[in-house]
Design a protein around this motif. Structure first.
Motif, mmCIF file in Angstrom:
data_model
loop_
_atom_site.group_PDB
_atom_site.id
_atom_site.type_symbol
_atom_site.label_atom_id
_atom_site.label_comp_id
_atom_site.label_asym_id
_atom_site.label_seq_id
_atom_site.Cartn_x
_atom_site.Cartn_y
_atom_site.Cartn_z
ATOM 1 N N ALA A 1 16.104 33.963 41.231
ATOM 2 C CA ALA A 1 17.294 33.446 41.915
ATOM 3 C C ALA A 1 18.365 33.063 40.900
ATOM 4 N N ALA A 2 17.933 32.386 39.833
ATOM 5 C CA ALA A 2 18.889 31.955 38.805
ATOM 6 C C ALA A 2 19.590 33.159 38.194
ATOM 7 N N ALA A 3 18.801 34.233 37.942
ATOM 8 C CA ALA A 3 19.389 35.421 37.320
ATOM 9 C C ALA A 3 20.474 36.023 38.214
ATOM 10 N N ILE A 4 20.181 36.096 39.528
ATOM 11 C CA ILE A 4 21.179 36.675 40.452
ATOM 12 C C ILE A 4 22.430 35.789 40.514
ATOM 13 N N PHE A 5 22.223 34.470 40.644
ATOM 14 C CA PHE A 5 23.378 33.554 40.672
ATOM 15 C C PHE A 5 24.198 33.675 39.397
ATOM 16 N N PHE A 6 23.475 33.751 38.267
ATOM 17 C CA PHE A 6 24.184 33.860 36.992
ATOM 18 C C PHE A 6 25.032 35.128 36.959
ATOM 19 N N LEU A 7 24.445 36.220 37.440
ATOM 20 C CA LEU A 7 25.151 37.500 37.434
ATOM 21 C C LEU A 7 26.457 37.393 38.225
ATOM 22 N N ILE A 8 26.379 36.776 39.413
ATOM 23 C CA ILE A 8 27.574 36.667 40.261
ATOM 24 C C ILE A 8 28.611 35.751 39.598
#
Lengths: 367, 261
Positions: free
Chosen positions: A339-346
């Motif tokens: 989840a953190a990786a996806i949020f970071f990407l956005i």
């Protein structure tokens, strides 16, 4: 000889010699910098290798609990096995192509709008794109027409929910925040007072409280039989909350535009709204791109709070997946890391875009 | 209106008999501070007036009340027979015919020179873009800066920026032009290029009110010179009489101070 004198001096020595010169100048310049360099290298040596061991070398993608039990590293199998639950939440399994398509449409419009701002030929299509795109997304998500089965929005969840809440939130909070900022600077006392009161009250209250009020208290004030959809209430809560913060950001921008610009607009007989639109706002908004994007990023992350009123956003669906089988529960690190990786990407993309936009707008105007 | 002339001095056309600005017993306060005291002033069409005075005397404030950048508390200001009060329609009507050139130019930094010039004609006069561009290029040529049309203001020198600002005002084809210390923020070597443009305008019969300390300009083109001090019009006379034979002691003192160096 005189020709050569004009050329910049070539770097001298071999690669190694140059590397030594560079690091002397940049890494070991004085005892404090030397200490920092050595400390940082030690920290990275301590951190990176075990992380690679855990996350890649000893990890598995096998989507079974048995497969995960065999490895000492990360169990990406948890994400792999529950990917559709994490991405789409409780949306009916057979229909999950619809939120996927909606998400692709939304991302497409967003990218086209952000990338096309620069080109006048694309710019005039941005608003029509949204006018057509948003109903398409609504039809895909809700269904009930064109042979699509109806899906109540309490089943929506995951990444599409996060993206929709954020995108709609930004689209409405932006103009509302702008009006509040202008209202706060208005010459009319009633409008000014109303804006100040609104901004100060909303800023003085945590978003959680606003969402609770929207979901629990607000229905109590409605007459019997009238109900406003829970998702809509959350969306409005997010918009109202973000607008108050944006209003203060925009006010900062308005104050930074010199008084002479307002006077020049006045002396050319431009009306208030013409002056604002053509002269003041283009300058004011440009100045506040970094804090505006800052507000958007924090709003995007705040949408995760809707979980407290029973909506499963992207972070909520990760929790849902962890609880779906007690055997998976211990792999929460992997779930949250994903989840953190996806949020970071956005969020990182938004930050990068804001930097690009600033540079783009400054082109040609520099002295 | 234009008078053909070969000489460089004194060849300005005489003003007509028609009054375009009438200021009647006008008073203005900032809080308790009385900035403008019982101002009476009548300006005829085609008249060129230079206003001078020590800083804080209210001279800028006075010309800023003429296009309602400043309000006033008592008395009356009438421009082109339109009363300037709280009525927004009246204010916009006056502003369409009265343009102002500022000390700090106040060009729009996010637009090219050409866009600066065409903005008001397009949005206020509802002129087609092509026509507005032609008009803008015409006035840019008049202020001898046409080659800079596609640059941004930040890329020009101060003198060039002020000439663009004058051209921007001219694009509104105003009946009256107000100049608020147009050369005070300029490097000395750029003052002349701006004054030359203003002298040309004066010779074409433009009604001008100019707050300035350029006494050479006053001698060359002014029909009347006004001296203000402490919010009052202390002296008002033709340039010859004003410079050769000032009546008030304050005027004499002021002139001796600014002409001595």
């Amino acid at each position: 000889m005189s020709e050569n004198a004009k050329l910049p001096p070539l770097p001298v020595g071999t690669f190694v010699e140059r590397a030594v010169t560079w690091s002397r100048k940049n890494l070991f310049d004085g005892w404090f910098n030397t200490l920092l360099t050595i400390g940082s290298i030690a920290f990275l040596l301590w951190l990176i290798p075990p992380l690679i061991q855990w996350g890649i070398v000893n990890a598995t993608l096998a989507p079974t609990i048995e497969g995960c039990a065999e490895v000492t590293g990360a169990c990406w199998g948890f994400v792999n096995a529950n990917l559709r639950l994490i991405l789409f939440g409780t949306y009916p399994y057979e229909e999950q192509w619809r939120p996927l398509l909606a998400m692709i449409v939304l991302m497409g419009i967003i990218c086209a709008s952000l990338g096309g701002v620069k080109y006048p030929s694309v710019r005039k299509w941005i608003i029509p794109m949204w006018v057509v795109g948003v109903p398409i997304i609504a039809i895909l998500m809700w269904g009930g027409v064109l042979g699509l089965t109806y899906v109540q929005n309490s089943y929506w969840g995951g990444l599409p929910l996060t993206l929709i809440l954020s995108a709609i939130g930004i689209i409405f909070a932006f103009p509302f925040g702008l009006l509040l900022a202008l209202g706060r600077q208005s010459n009319m006392p009633a409008i000014r007072t109303a804006s100040v009161v609104y901004i100060e009250i909303i800023r003085g209250v945590p978003l959680i409280t606003v969402l609770f009020m929207a979901s629990v208290m607000f229905p109590l004030f409605l007459p019997d039989g009238v109900s406003i959809d829970k998702l809509l209430r959350a969306q409005i809560g997010i918009i109202l909350f973000t607008a108050a913060y944006l209003a203060e950001v925009f006010r900062g921008g308005l104050q930074a535009v010199p008084r002479g610009q307002f006077e020049a607009g006045d002396s050319l007989a431009l009306s208030y709204w013409q002056s604002m639109r053509l002269i003041i706002l283009p300058q004011a908004l440009r100045l506040v791109i970094p804090p505006t994007v800052n507000s958007f990023i924090s709003m995007l992350k705040d949408t995760t709070l809707v979980v407290i009123i029973g909506l499963f956003d992207f972070l909520g669906t990760v929790k849902l997946a962890l609880r779906s089988d007690p055997a998976w529960t211990k792999y929460y690190v992997e779930g949250y890391a994903f989840a953190a990786a996806i949020f970071f990407l956005i969020c990182f993309s938004m930050a990068k875009y804001s930097a690009y936009l600033e540079k783009e707008l400054r082109k040609g105007e520099q002295r | 209106m234009t008078v053909a002339t070969e000489t460089t001095t004194g060849a300005v056309p005489p003003p007509s008999e028609e009054d375009v600005i009438v200021v009647n017993k006008m008073n203005k306060w900032y809080g308790n501070f009385h900035v403008l005291k019982d101002i009476d002033l009548t300006v005829r069409k085609g008249e060129r007036i230079v206003i001078c005075g020590p800083s804080g005397s209210g001279k800028s404030t006075l010309i800023r009340t003429l296009n309602r950048l400043e309000t006033y508390q008592s008395g009356e200001v009438t421009v082109n027979d339109i009363l300037l009060g709280d009525d927004v329609k009246n204010i916009e009507a006056v502003r369409r015919d009265v343009c102002m050139v500022f000390q700090h130019f106040n060009l729009f930094p996010h637009m090219t020179v050409l866009e600066n010039l065409t903005l008001a004609p397009i949005w206020v006069r509802k002129m087609p873009k092509k026509e507005a561009n032609d008009l803008a290029m015409h006035y840019l040529e008049r202020v001898r800066i046409a080659e800079q049309a596609h640059k941004f203001p930040g890329q020009l020198s101060g003198g060039q920026q002020q000439r663009v600002a004058i051209a921007r005002s001219l694009c509104m084809q105003p009946k009256i032009m107000l100049f608020d210390e147009p050369t005070s923020a300029l490097d000395p070597e750029m003052v002349k290029e701006v004054l030359d443009v203003m002298v040309e305008l004066a010779k074409e019969g433009m009604t001008m009110l100019c707050v300035t300390h350029e006494m050479g300009f006053a001698k060359e083109v002014a029909d009347r010179v006004i001296f203000m001090d402490a919010g009052q019009i202390v002296e008002m006379a033709g340039p010859k009489e004003f410079f050769d034979n000032p009546k008030s002691d304050r005027t004499k003192l002021f002139l001796s101070q600014i002409l001595s160096h």
